[in-house]
Design an enzyme around this catalytic site. Structure first.
Site, PDB file in Angstrom:
ATOM      1  N   GLU B  72      -7.560  -3.726  -5.269  1.00 10.72           N
ATOM      2  CA  GLU B  72      -6.408  -3.725  -4.353  1.00 10.72           C
ATOM      3  C   GLU B  72      -5.107  -3.372  -5.053  1.00 10.72           C
ATOM      4  OE1 GLU B  72      -8.709  -6.086  -4.463  1.00 10.72           O
ATOM      5  OE2 GLU B  72      -9.704  -5.862  -2.524  1.00 10.72           O
ATOM      6  N   HIS B 141     -10.808 -14.169   5.176  1.00 11.63           N
ATOM      7  CA  HIS B 141     -11.097 -13.179   6.209  1.00 11.63           C
ATOM      8  C   HIS B 141     -10.393 -13.504   7.523  1.00 11.63           C
ATOM      9  CE1 HIS B 141     -14.301 -12.945   3.254  1.00 11.63           C
ATOM     10  NE2 HIS B 141     -14.605 -11.746   3.691  1.00 11.63           N
TER      11      HIS B 141
END
Lengths: 329, 337
Positions: B72, B141
């Site tokens: 990321e 999530h």
């Protein structure tokens, strides 16, 4: 390389290194006296790395720096007076007095910026290399960082991405043997930094970072490789900073952090990259003593004029405080 | 800059989910502007975990639809490098809870490169991320940390609640010269469809939308919570309470005029988000209202938020997420004050 080309190259390298050196040393007294309040990470001793690498680049190539980037900025063609003014935090500076020593930037010269976050701009350089690759414009993108950056995870993300995409990226690690105040072997299992690139299949080598010509030759070969589409290169330049991590002397024995012995510093001073190049110029007959003395004087005068102008310049206006947060206020 | 006035919608429409609407917006901008490219984990061959980038690889090729390693920080950093050198990257973070390794790049560089260069570099970059609860996976999530980005000068934060807005806002985000964090609610990616115009239109960044008019209380929401607010409004309507629903659409910068205008009319406000309560967007909205519309207020501003706890898995999820009942209760508290 022979004859005139070699002479021109050696003189250019010498001039670049001397400009860096004299600017850096010009800051010692104002830092100690408190006139310069911005934290300054001096590059003295490492000049051959910036000079050698940037001499192998074209104007359009990209360079990304670190917290110790005065040398990268000057070698890539950034304006000297604007850098000095920036370190004095003046509105005439290269970041309009809002960045200081650690945020030198010269977009028109391809010096894309610097930041104190160690390893912070390495992935940006990879992005710029991807841009060059997609456009196919032949540019290369250089990331300068220190050995301390090898402790940061994003370096490995960046090496991986550059290798997978075969990007025209050159990773230049200036190994000065200290991560801020920690000797390299206390934070890494090995002094040989270049080996970190090998598992990624990246061409990697170590070069004497105090030999400007050797750095130039290694960088030229890296640039050719990148422009030929053969993927990234990792160069480790082994060198040494004469001054402290930040400021002139913060970790020389006798000062407050007591890390490095005067004998160690003295050993490296004997390998002065500028003295070595000067000796080479004289030996080759590329320049005479008088010519070099006159160059010294001209650069010293340029630095002095820059310092005077910086001192006389204004600080940024208060009304600029919230400028450039967004494209439109 | 962002859209400005919305262009006239094309005559033809398609019934789309929010995920499909973002996809259409990306595809149309990529077709219109060769500088736009998409990069991230599984955005190419796979088409994205939520299918948002489906078909883009086939349409635009691997250079402009870049499958990256799982990295990321590298993705966002490289995206910034592209933005500084002439491209308009759209970086996908697979789930908002995966963005933390990239926060260094976002906070330290993306948000401030314009400032650092004193306006010589723009950062035309979008960082897309699915966010929020409702589809039952655990914490990373399902969580909502948009307030982190709102607290970072230099970032715009956009959170659409409908397919129409999602397409128009992703178009504006891509065209914007500033970095935009674009949060897409996982819960409403496929929850419903609506008619979305084909072709070019933009929904301006920084403009809230009155979803339903009312005089008694203002329900201020965004993203997935807008639907909950509308349900609460319907429930309140059955008790003859007329609630106004304001969908912020952009949470940074806030549409100050729209918020104050509505609260000055109703005198009561309930702010709703699924992010934790402490220093969340609701706190900023409440502070704004008391600073600028105190004398219009008939009651303290109410907040209906997620809790200051790690997002729970999965049986407690429904308890964590604000719903119609909690919003109605808060509205009643404001009305009965």
């Amino acid at each position: 390389m022979e004859g005139t080309d070699r002479t021109t190259l050696l003189l250019n390298l010498y001039r670049t290194m001397l400009r860096i050196r004299l600017v850096e040393e010009r800051f010692v007294e104002p830092i100690l006296s408190g006139e310069v309040k911005c934290p300054v990470h001096l590059y003295t001793g490492q000049e051959a790395v910036a000079a050698g690498v940037c001499a192998a680049l074209e104007d359009g190539d990209y360079v990304f720096g670190s917290h110790r980037s005065h040398g990268h900025y000057l070698a890539k063609g950034g304006d000297l007076a604007k850098m000095v003014a920036e370190i004095y935090c003046k509105a005439t500076g290269c970041a309009r007095g809002r960045g200081g020593s650690m945020h030198v930037i010269a977009p028109s010269a391809g010096m894309m910026g610097a930041a104190p976050i160690v390893a912070g701009t390495i992935s940006l350089a990879v992005g710029a290399a991807y841009a060059a690759s997609v456009r196919g414009d032949g540019r290369v993108s250089v990331s300068f960082f220190g050995d301390g950056a090898t402790g940061e995870g994003v370096l490995y993300e960046s090496l991986n991405l550059a290798a997978v995409l075969k990007l025209p990226a050159i990773f230049v690690c200036e190994n000065n043997l200290y991560s801020t105040h920690l000797p390299i072997l206390e934070c890494r299992p090995s002094e040989e930094v270049y080996k970190i690139a090998e598992p990624f299949g990246i061409a990697a080598r170590r070069v004497d970072g105090n030999d400007a010509l050797a750095v130039y030759e290694a960088a030229s070969s890296a640039v050719s490789r990148c422009r030929a589409g053969q993927g990234p290169v990792f160069l480790e330049a082994l060198t040494y900073r004469w001054r402290g991590h930040v400021g002139p002397d913060d970790n020389i024995q006798g000062a407050h952090t007591d890390i490095r012995s005067p004998e160690e510093i003295e050993r490296w001073r004997k390998r002065d990259p500028i003295g070595r190049l000067r000796a080479l110029l004289l030996r080759d007959g590329a320049a005479g003593e008088a010519e070099l003395a006159s160059l010294d004087e001209r650069i010293a005068a340029e630095v002095e004029a820059a310092a005077s102008a910086a001192r006389a310049a204004d600080f940024p206006a208060t009304k600029e405080l919230a400028d450039h947060v967004f494209s439109r206020p | 800059m962002s859209g400005g006035a919305s262009a006239a919608p094309a005559a033809r429409t398609e019934k789309l989910t929010l995920a499909q609407a973002v996809n259409r917006g990306l595809a149309e901008e990529m077709r219109r502007d060769p500088r736009v490219l998409v990069m991230g984990e599984d955005v190419g061959v796979d088409g994205g975990v939520f299918r948002v980038t489906e078909g883009l690889l086939e349409a635009f090729g691997p250079e402009r639809v870049l499958d990256t390693p799982l990295a990321e920080s590298g993705i966002v950093g490289a995206g910034l490098g592209l933005a500084l050198t002439g491209y308009r990257p759209v970086c996908e973070i697979q789930f908002s809870g995966f963005v933390y390794p990239a926060l260094n790049q976002i906070f330290a560089h993306v948000a401030r490169y314009r400032n650092r260069s004193r306006g010589r570099y723009a950062v035309p970059m979008v960082i897309r991320m699915p966010y929020g609860g409702g589809i039952h996976p655990p914490e990373h999530h399902s969580e909502s940390y948009e307030a982190l980005f709102c607290n970072t000068p230099g970032l715009k934060v956009v959170i659409p609640s409908t397919p129409y807005d999602a397409k128009g806002l992703i178009v504006s985000a891509i065209r914007d010269d500033d970095p935009v964090v674009f949060c897409e609610s996982e819960r409403i990616y496929r929850a419903f469809r609506e008619e979305v115009p084909e072709g070019d239109y933009a929904v301006p960044i920084g403009k809230a939308k009155v979803v339903a008019e009312g005089e008694d209380v203002t329900l201020i929401a965004y993203g997935s919570m807008t639907r909950q607010a509308v349900e609460a409004r319907d429930a309140l309507a059955r008790e003859s309470v007329a609630a106004e629903v304001l969908d912020l659409r952009t949470v940074c910068p806030l549409d100050v005029e729209a918020i104050l205008g509505s609260v000055e009319k109703t005198g009561r406000a309930v702010v709703i988000h699924e992010a934790p309560r402490n220093t969340g967007v609701g706190a900023e909205v409440a502070a704004l209202i008391q600073e600028r519309a105190l004398l219009s207020l008939q009651a303290p501003v109410q907040r209906v938020c997620g809790y200051d706890a790690v997002f729970p898995f999965p049986l407690l999820e429904n308890h964590y997420l604000p719903d119609r009942e909690r919003i109605v209760r808060a509205a009643r508290a404001a009305l009965d004050f």
